[in-house]
Design an enzyme around this catalytic site. Structure first.
Site, PDB file in Angstrom:
ATOM      1  N   LYS A   1      -4.163   1.516  -2.025  1.00 33.25           N
ATOM      2  CA  LYS A   1      -3.623   2.632  -1.237  1.00 33.25           C
ATOM      3  C   LYS A   1      -4.463   2.768   0.035  1.00 33.25           C
ATOM      4  O   LYS A   1      -5.674   2.518   0.025  1.00 33.25           O
ATOM      5  CB  LYS A   1      -3.726   3.915  -2.076  1.00 33.25           C
ATOM      6  CG  LYS A   1      -3.333   5.194  -1.370  1.00 33.25           C
ATOM      7  CD  LYS A   1      -1.846   5.324  -1.156  1.00 33.25           C
ATOM      8  CE  LYS A   1      -1.488   6.610  -0.395  1.00 33.25           C
ATOM      9  NZ  LYS A   1      -0.091   6.595   0.077  1.00 33.25           N
TER      10      LYS A   1
ATOM     11  N   GLY B   1      12.773  -1.975   1.238  1.00 31.97           N
ATOM     12  CA  GLY B   1      14.018  -2.081   0.487  1.00 31.97           C
ATOM     13  C   GLY B   1      14.191  -3.332  -0.338  1.00 31.97           C
ATOM     14  O   GLY B   1      15.317  -3.703  -0.661  1.00 31.97           O
TER      15      GLY B   1
ATOM     16  N   SER C   1       6.341  12.303   1.411  1.00 35.55           N
ATOM     17  CA  SER C   1       5.322  12.704   2.384  1.00 35.55           C
ATOM     18  C   SER C   1       4.038  12.930   1.598  1.00 35.55           C
ATOM     19  O   SER C   1       3.619  14.066   1.361  1.00 35.55           O
ATOM     20  CB  SER C   1       5.741  13.979   3.119  1.00 35.55           C
ATOM     21  OG  SER C   1       4.724  14.324   4.046  1.00 35.55           O
ATOM     22  N   MET C   2       3.457  11.835   1.178  1.00 38.02           N
ATOM     23  CA  MET C   2       2.302  11.911   0.272  1.00 38.02           C
ATOM     24  C   MET C   2       1.067  12.467   0.989  1.00 38.02           C
ATOM     25  O   MET C   2       0.271  13.181   0.388  1.00 38.02           O
ATOM     26  CB  MET C   2       1.985  10.517  -0.294  1.00 38.02           C
ATOM     27  CG  MET C   2       3.154   9.855  -1.017  1.00 38.02           C
ATOM     28  SD  MET C   2       3.812  10.843  -2.351  1.00 38.02           S
ATOM     29  CE  MET C   2       2.488  10.743  -3.532  1.00 38.02           C
ATOM     30  N   GLY C   3       0.895  12.094   2.246  1.00 33.97           N
ATOM     31  CA  GLY C   3      -0.274  12.588   2.989  1.00 33.97           C
ATOM     32  C   GLY C   3      -1.563  11.851   2.669  1.00 33.97           C
ATOM     33  O   GLY C   3      -2.652  12.439   2.712  1.00 33.97           O
TER      34      GLY C   3
ATOM     35  N   CYS D   1       1.197   5.716   9.262  1.00 31.17           N
ATOM     36  CA  CYS D   1       1.528   6.781   8.300  1.00 31.17           C
ATOM     37  C   CYS D   1       2.159   7.953   9.055  1.00 31.17           C
ATOM     38  O   CYS D   1       1.538   8.510   9.964  1.00 31.17           O
ATOM     39  CB  CYS D   1       0.284   7.251   7.546  1.00 31.17           C
ATOM     40  SG  CYS D   1       0.697   8.612   6.430  1.00 31.17           S
TER      41      CYS D   1
ATOM     42  N   SER E   1       0.873  -1.161   0.000  1.00 33.76           N
ATOM     43  CA  SER E   1       0.000   0.000   0.000  1.00 33.76           C
ATOM     44  C   SER E   1       0.910   1.211   0.000  1.00 33.76           C
ATOM     45  O   SER E   1       1.625   1.472   0.976  1.00 33.76           O
ATOM     46  CB  SER E   1      -0.878  -0.011   1.250  1.00 33.76           C
ATOM     47  OG  SER E   1      -1.672   1.147   1.238  1.00 33.76           O
TER      48      SER E   1
ATOM     49  N   VAL F   1       8.069  -3.161   7.488  1.00 33.16           N
ATOM     50  CA  VAL F   1       7.815  -1.900   8.162  1.00 33.16           C
ATOM     51  C   VAL F   1       7.282  -0.854   7.194  1.00 33.16           C
ATOM     52  O   VAL F   1       7.530  -0.949   5.990  1.00 33.16           O
ATOM     53  CB  VAL F   1       9.128  -1.342   8.784  1.00 33.16           C
ATOM     54  CG1 VAL F   1       9.597  -2.200   9.925  1.00 33.16           C
ATOM     55  CG2 VAL F   1      10.245  -1.176   7.733  1.00 33.16           C
TER      56      VAL F   1
END
Ligand code: SIN
Length: 311
Positions: free
Chosen positions: A47, A250, A72-74, A130, A23, A192
Protein backbone atom coordinates in the site's frame (compact mmCIF):
# COMPACT_ATOMS: atom_id res chain seq x y z
CA UNK A 1 -0.60 -29.69 -22.82
CA UNK A 2 0.47 -26.50 -24.62
CA UNK A 3 1.83 -24.00 -22.21
CA UNK A 4 2.34 -20.27 -22.41
CA UNK A 5 5.31 -18.46 -20.89
CA UNK A 6 3.79 -15.55 -18.96
CA UNK A 7 7.08 -14.46 -17.41
CA UNK A 8 8.07 -10.84 -17.81
CA UNK A 9 10.35 -8.30 -16.19
CA UNK A 10 10.12 -4.71 -15.01
CA UNK A 11 13.38 -2.76 -15.06
CA UNK A 12 15.31 -6.02 -15.11
CA UNK A 13 13.43 -7.50 -12.15
CA UNK A 14 12.18 -10.91 -13.24
CA UNK A 15 8.50 -11.62 -12.65
CA UNK A 16 7.17 -15.17 -12.95
CA UNK A 17 3.90 -13.98 -14.40
CA UNK A 18 2.17 -11.01 -15.98
CA UNK A 19 -0.07 -10.30 -12.98
CA UNK A 20 0.57 -8.70 -9.62
CA UNK A 21 -1.45 -6.90 -6.98
CA UNK A 22 -1.89 -3.14 -7.23
CA UNK A 23 -1.01 -0.74 -4.47
CA UNK A 24 -4.55 -0.48 -3.16
CA UNK A 25 -6.61 -3.21 -1.54
CA UNK A 26 -5.38 -5.75 0.99
CA UNK A 27 -1.68 -4.83 1.00
CA UNK A 28 -1.35 -2.62 4.08
CA UNK A 29 -0.50 -4.99 6.93
CA UNK A 30 2.08 -7.75 7.26
CA UNK A 31 -0.74 -10.32 7.33
CA UNK A 32 -2.22 -9.00 4.09
CA UNK A 33 1.17 -8.87 2.37
CA UNK A 34 1.83 -12.47 3.44
CA UNK A 35 -1.40 -13.49 1.71
CA UNK A 36 -0.26 -11.68 -1.46
CA UNK A 37 3.05 -13.56 -1.24
CA UNK A 38 1.25 -16.89 -1.01
CA UNK A 39 -1.00 -16.09 -3.98
CA UNK A 40 -0.13 -16.22 -7.69
CA UNK A 41 0.67 -12.49 -7.71
CA UNK A 42 4.13 -12.28 -9.27
CA UNK A 43 5.30 -9.56 -6.86
CA UNK A 44 4.45 -8.20 -3.45
CA UNK A 45 3.31 -4.61 -3.84
CA UNK A 46 2.70 -2.56 -0.71
CA UNK A 47 0.00 0.00 0.00
CA UNK A 48 1.26 3.55 -0.67
CA UNK A 49 3.02 4.74 2.44
CA UNK A 50 3.35 8.18 3.95
CA UNK A 51 5.79 9.68 6.44
CA UNK A 52 3.65 8.67 9.41
CA UNK A 53 0.95 6.11 10.20
CA UNK A 54 -2.43 7.16 8.79
CA UNK A 55 -5.86 6.02 9.84
CA UNK A 56 -7.21 7.21 6.49
CA UNK A 57 -10.53 8.89 5.73
CA UNK A 58 -13.72 8.42 7.77
CA UNK A 59 -16.03 5.47 6.98
CA UNK A 60 -17.90 4.59 4.87
CA UNK A 61 -15.04 5.14 2.44
CA UNK A 62 -15.45 2.17 0.07
CA UNK A 63 -18.48 0.83 -1.74
CA UNK A 64 -18.86 -1.95 -4.27
CA UNK A 65 -20.70 -0.94 -7.44
CA UNK A 66 -22.21 -3.24 -10.08
CA UNK A 67 -19.22 -2.72 -12.40
CA UNK A 68 -16.47 -1.88 -9.94
CA UNK A 69 -16.25 0.31 -6.88
CA UNK A 70 -15.87 3.82 -5.55
CA UNK A 71 -13.39 4.52 -2.78
CA UNK A 72 -11.83 7.33 -0.86
CA UNK A 73 -9.55 5.47 1.50
CA UNK A 74 -7.25 8.41 2.22
CA UNK A 75 -4.03 6.39 2.24
CA UNK A 76 -4.47 4.37 5.42
CA UNK A 77 -1.02 2.83 6.01
CA UNK A 78 1.49 1.97 8.71
CA UNK A 79 3.97 4.78 7.90
CA UNK A 80 7.05 4.22 5.76
CA UNK A 81 9.35 3.14 8.58
CA UNK A 82 7.14 0.13 9.26
CA UNK A 83 7.46 -1.01 5.62
CA UNK A 84 11.19 -0.30 5.65
CA UNK A 85 11.55 -2.59 8.67
CA UNK A 86 9.37 -5.21 6.96
CA UNK A 87 11.51 -5.36 3.79
CA UNK A 88 13.83 -8.22 4.90
CA UNK A 89 10.84 -10.33 6.01
CA UNK A 90 8.95 -9.52 2.80
CA UNK A 91 11.98 -10.44 0.69
CA UNK A 92 12.24 -13.73 2.58
CA UNK A 93 8.79 -14.63 1.21
CA UNK A 94 10.51 -15.25 -2.12
CA UNK A 95 9.05 -12.71 -4.55
CA UNK A 96 10.14 -9.30 -5.83
CA UNK A 97 9.02 -6.57 -3.44
CA UNK A 98 7.72 -3.28 -4.78
CA UNK A 99 7.19 -0.44 -2.37
CA UNK A 100 4.72 2.32 -3.14
CA UNK A 101 5.37 5.71 -1.62
CA UNK A 102 3.07 8.70 -1.52
CA UNK A 103 4.57 11.70 0.20
CA UNK A 104 2.70 14.98 0.53
CA UNK A 105 5.64 17.04 -0.78
CA UNK A 106 8.81 16.58 -2.80
CA UNK A 107 10.76 16.75 0.47
CA UNK A 108 8.78 13.86 1.96
CA UNK A 109 9.16 11.81 -1.21
CA UNK A 110 12.91 12.46 -1.20
CA UNK A 111 13.18 11.22 2.40
CA UNK A 112 11.19 8.06 1.69
CA UNK A 113 12.79 7.23 -1.68
CA UNK A 114 16.26 7.75 -0.12
CA UNK A 115 15.40 5.36 2.70
CA UNK A 116 14.11 2.65 0.36
CA UNK A 117 17.08 3.13 -1.97
CA UNK A 118 19.19 1.82 0.91
CA UNK A 119 16.90 -1.18 1.47
CA UNK A 120 16.54 -4.48 -0.37
CA UNK A 121 13.30 -3.61 -2.19
CA UNK A 122 13.38 -4.44 -5.88
CA UNK A 123 11.39 -1.52 -7.30
CA UNK A 124 10.07 1.80 -6.00
CA UNK A 125 6.74 3.09 -7.31
CA UNK A 126 6.08 6.74 -6.45
CA UNK A 127 2.37 7.47 -6.34
CA UNK A 128 1.66 10.85 -7.96
CA UNK A 129 -2.04 10.24 -8.27
CA UNK A 130 -4.00 9.65 -5.06
CA UNK A 131 -7.19 11.71 -5.48
CA UNK A 132 -8.45 11.20 -1.95
CA UNK A 133 -6.52 13.52 0.36
CA UNK A 134 -8.65 16.55 1.24
CA UNK A 135 -6.80 19.73 0.29
CA UNK A 136 -4.06 17.93 -1.68
CA UNK A 137 -4.09 18.07 -5.47
CA UNK A 138 -2.91 15.09 -7.54
CA UNK A 139 0.71 15.78 -8.49
CA UNK A 140 0.19 13.91 -11.76
CA UNK A 141 -2.02 16.76 -13.02
CA UNK A 142 0.60 19.42 -12.20
CA UNK A 143 3.22 18.97 -14.92
CA UNK A 144 5.69 21.48 -13.48
CA UNK A 145 5.64 19.75 -10.14
CA UNK A 146 6.09 16.35 -11.80
CA UNK A 147 9.20 17.65 -13.55
CA UNK A 148 10.71 19.10 -10.36
CA UNK A 149 9.88 15.94 -8.43
CA UNK A 150 11.45 13.65 -11.05
CA UNK A 151 14.60 15.78 -11.15
CA UNK A 152 14.94 15.28 -7.41
CA UNK A 153 13.81 11.64 -7.10
CA UNK A 154 15.69 10.02 -9.96
CA UNK A 155 19.16 10.91 -8.63
CA UNK A 156 18.84 9.29 -5.21
CA UNK A 157 20.18 5.83 -6.00
CA UNK A 158 20.33 2.95 -8.45
CA UNK A 159 17.10 1.18 -7.64
CA UNK A 160 14.58 1.53 -10.47
CA UNK A 161 11.95 4.20 -9.92
CA UNK A 162 8.49 4.15 -11.45
CA UNK A 163 5.61 6.59 -11.24
CA UNK A 164 1.94 5.81 -10.70
CA UNK A 165 -0.01 8.16 -12.93
CA UNK A 166 -3.52 9.52 -12.85
CA UNK A 167 -5.71 8.89 -15.88
CA UNK A 168 -5.37 11.49 -18.64
CA UNK A 169 -8.12 12.32 -21.08
CA UNK A 170 -6.60 14.61 -23.66
CA UNK A 171 -3.84 13.96 -26.21
CA UNK A 172 -2.08 17.16 -25.18
CA UNK A 173 -1.75 15.77 -21.65
CA UNK A 174 -0.32 12.45 -22.86
CA UNK A 175 2.23 14.34 -24.93
CA UNK A 176 3.14 16.78 -22.14
CA UNK A 177 3.61 14.01 -19.58
CA UNK A 178 5.52 11.70 -21.94
CA UNK A 179 7.85 14.55 -22.87
CA UNK A 180 8.68 15.07 -19.18
CA UNK A 181 9.07 11.36 -18.44
CA UNK A 182 11.44 10.90 -21.39
CA UNK A 183 13.82 13.48 -19.88
CA UNK A 184 14.49 11.39 -16.75
CA UNK A 185 15.64 7.86 -15.99
CA UNK A 186 12.15 6.75 -14.97
CA UNK A 187 12.12 2.98 -15.52
CA UNK A 188 8.39 2.34 -15.53
CA UNK A 189 5.00 3.96 -15.24
CA UNK A 190 1.92 2.43 -13.71
CA UNK A 191 -1.28 3.63 -15.27
CA UNK A 192 -3.97 4.28 -14.34
CA UNK A 193 -4.96 5.16 -10.80
CA UNK A 194 -8.70 5.47 -10.17
CA UNK A 195 -10.66 8.23 -11.92
CA UNK A 196 -10.69 10.73 -9.08
CA UNK A 197 -13.51 12.78 -7.68
CA UNK A 198 -16.49 10.93 -9.06
CA UNK A 199 -19.84 10.96 -7.25
CA UNK A 200 -22.33 8.13 -6.77
CA UNK A 201 -25.67 9.16 -5.26
CA UNK A 202 -28.17 6.85 -3.58
CA UNK A 203 -31.57 8.18 -4.66
CA UNK A 204 -33.33 6.39 -1.76
CA UNK A 205 -31.26 7.99 1.00
CA UNK A 206 -30.64 11.10 -1.16
CA UNK A 207 -26.99 11.00 -0.03
CA UNK A 208 -23.65 10.09 -1.52
CA UNK A 209 -22.70 6.47 -0.83
CA UNK A 210 -19.29 7.28 0.70
CA UNK A 211 -18.55 9.88 3.35
CA UNK A 212 -15.18 11.58 2.65
CA UNK A 213 -14.97 14.74 0.55
CA UNK A 214 -18.75 15.10 0.31
CA UNK A 215 -18.97 11.72 -1.40
CA UNK A 216 -16.32 12.39 -4.06
CA UNK A 217 -14.12 9.34 -4.61
CA UNK A 218 -12.01 7.34 -7.02
CA UNK A 219 -13.95 5.23 -9.53
CA UNK A 220 -12.46 1.78 -10.10
CA UNK A 221 -13.11 -1.46 -11.92
CA UNK A 222 -14.84 -2.13 -15.26
CA UNK A 223 -15.91 1.51 -15.57
CA UNK A 224 -12.30 2.59 -16.07
CA UNK A 225 -10.92 -0.19 -18.28
CA UNK A 226 -11.25 1.79 -21.55
CA UNK A 227 -9.46 4.70 -19.87
CA UNK A 228 -6.68 2.44 -18.61
CA UNK A 229 -6.24 0.83 -22.02
CA UNK A 230 -6.10 4.21 -23.75
CA UNK A 231 -3.52 5.53 -21.28
CA UNK A 232 -1.31 2.46 -21.70
CA UNK A 233 -1.62 2.69 -25.47
CA UNK A 234 -0.93 6.42 -25.68
CA UNK A 235 2.10 6.21 -23.39
CA UNK A 236 3.46 3.14 -25.21
CA UNK A 237 3.44 5.16 -28.41
CA UNK A 238 4.96 8.28 -26.83
CA UNK A 239 7.50 6.99 -24.31
CA UNK A 240 11.02 5.86 -25.09
CA UNK A 241 11.25 2.08 -25.49
CA UNK A 242 13.21 1.67 -22.26
CA UNK A 243 10.34 3.01 -20.13
CA UNK A 244 8.14 0.06 -19.27
CA UNK A 245 4.43 0.19 -18.56
CA UNK A 246 2.37 -1.57 -15.92
CA UNK A 247 -1.31 -1.47 -16.82
CA UNK A 248 -4.05 -1.25 -14.21
CA UNK A 249 -7.76 -0.56 -14.41
CA UNK A 250 -10.64 -2.99 -14.64
CA UNK A 251 -8.77 -6.25 -15.15
CA UNK A 252 -11.00 -9.03 -13.85
CA UNK A 253 -10.41 -11.84 -16.34
CA UNK A 254 -7.81 -13.22 -18.72
CA UNK A 255 -9.22 -11.43 -21.75
CA UNK A 256 -8.96 -8.05 -19.97
CA UNK A 257 -5.30 -8.83 -19.25
CA UNK A 258 -4.79 -9.80 -22.90
CA UNK A 259 -6.24 -6.47 -24.07
CA UNK A 260 -3.71 -4.63 -21.88
CA UNK A 261 -0.98 -6.80 -23.46
CA UNK A 262 -2.09 -5.75 -26.95
CA UNK A 263 -2.10 -2.11 -25.82
CA UNK A 264 1.54 -2.50 -24.81
CA UNK A 265 1.63 -3.25 -21.07
CA UNK A 266 4.69 -5.14 -19.79
CA UNK A 267 2.79 -6.33 -16.71
CA UNK A 268 -0.58 -5.64 -15.11
CA UNK A 269 -1.88 -5.00 -11.62
CA UNK A 270 -5.18 -6.12 -10.13
CA UNK A 271 -7.00 -3.95 -7.60
CA UNK A 272 -10.81 -4.03 -7.49
CA UNK A 273 -11.09 -7.66 -8.54
CA UNK A 274 -8.65 -8.60 -5.74
CA UNK A 275 -10.73 -6.55 -3.29
CA UNK A 276 -13.94 -8.28 -4.34
CA UNK A 277 -12.77 -11.84 -5.03
CA UNK A 278 -9.72 -12.29 -2.83
CA UNK A 279 -6.29 -13.65 -3.66
CA UNK A 280 -7.62 -16.52 -5.79
CA UNK A 281 -8.15 -13.97 -8.58
CA UNK A 282 -4.45 -14.00 -9.52
CA UNK A 283 -4.37 -17.71 -10.38
CA UNK A 284 -7.79 -17.62 -12.04
CA UNK A 285 -6.86 -14.68 -14.29
CA UNK A 286 -3.47 -16.24 -15.04
CA UNK A 287 -5.16 -19.48 -16.10
CA UNK A 288 -7.68 -17.59 -18.22
CA UNK A 289 -4.96 -15.55 -19.92
CA UNK A 290 -3.02 -18.75 -20.62
CA UNK A 291 -6.11 -20.46 -22.09
CA UNK A 292 -6.91 -17.44 -24.29
CA UNK A 293 -3.35 -17.29 -25.61
CA UNK A 294 -3.31 -21.03 -26.28
CA UNK A 295 -6.50 -20.60 -28.30
CA UNK A 296 -4.75 -17.89 -30.32
CA UNK A 297 -1.64 -20.03 -30.82
CA UNK A 298 0.57 -17.69 -28.79
CA UNK A 299 3.30 -19.14 -26.58
CA UNK A 300 4.83 -16.06 -24.95
CA UNK A 301 3.86 -12.49 -24.07
CA UNK A 302 5.94 -11.00 -26.87
CA UNK A 303 3.71 -12.74 -29.43
CA UNK A 304 0.99 -10.19 -28.64
CA UNK A 305 2.62 -7.40 -26.62
CA UNK A 306 2.12 -3.97 -28.18
CA UNK A 307 0.68 -5.64 -31.27
CA UNK A 308 -2.69 -3.92 -31.41
CA UNK A 309 -3.73 -4.15 -35.05
CA UNK A 310 -4.91 -0.97 -36.76
CA UNK A 311 -8.33 -1.18 -38.37
C1 SIN B 1 -6.41 5.84 -1.21
O1 SIN B 1 -5.82 5.30 -0.26
O2 SIN B 1 -7.16 6.81 -1.04
C2 SIN B 1 -6.24 5.31 -2.58
C3 SIN B 1 -4.83 5.36 -3.02
C4 SIN B 1 -4.63 6.02 -4.34
O3 SIN B 1 -5.60 6.40 -5.00
O4 SIN B 1 -3.50 6.18 -4.74
Amino acid sequence: MTTVDLSTNIAGVALKSYLMNASGPKCTTWEELEVVAQSASSAIMTKSCTMEYREGNPEPRYSDLPLGSIQSMGLPNLGYKAYLEMVPRLKALGKPVIVSISGFSIKENIEMVSAFQKSDVDLIEVNFSCPNIPGKAQVAYDFEQVESALAALTVLGDKPIGIKLAPYFDMSHFIAMATILNKFPVKFITCVNSIGNTLIIDPETESPIIKPKGGFGGLCGDYIKPVGLANVRAFRELLDDDVQIIGVGGIKNGVDAFEYLLAGADAVQIATCFEKEGEGCFKRIEDELTAFMVKKGYTQLSDAKNKLKPL
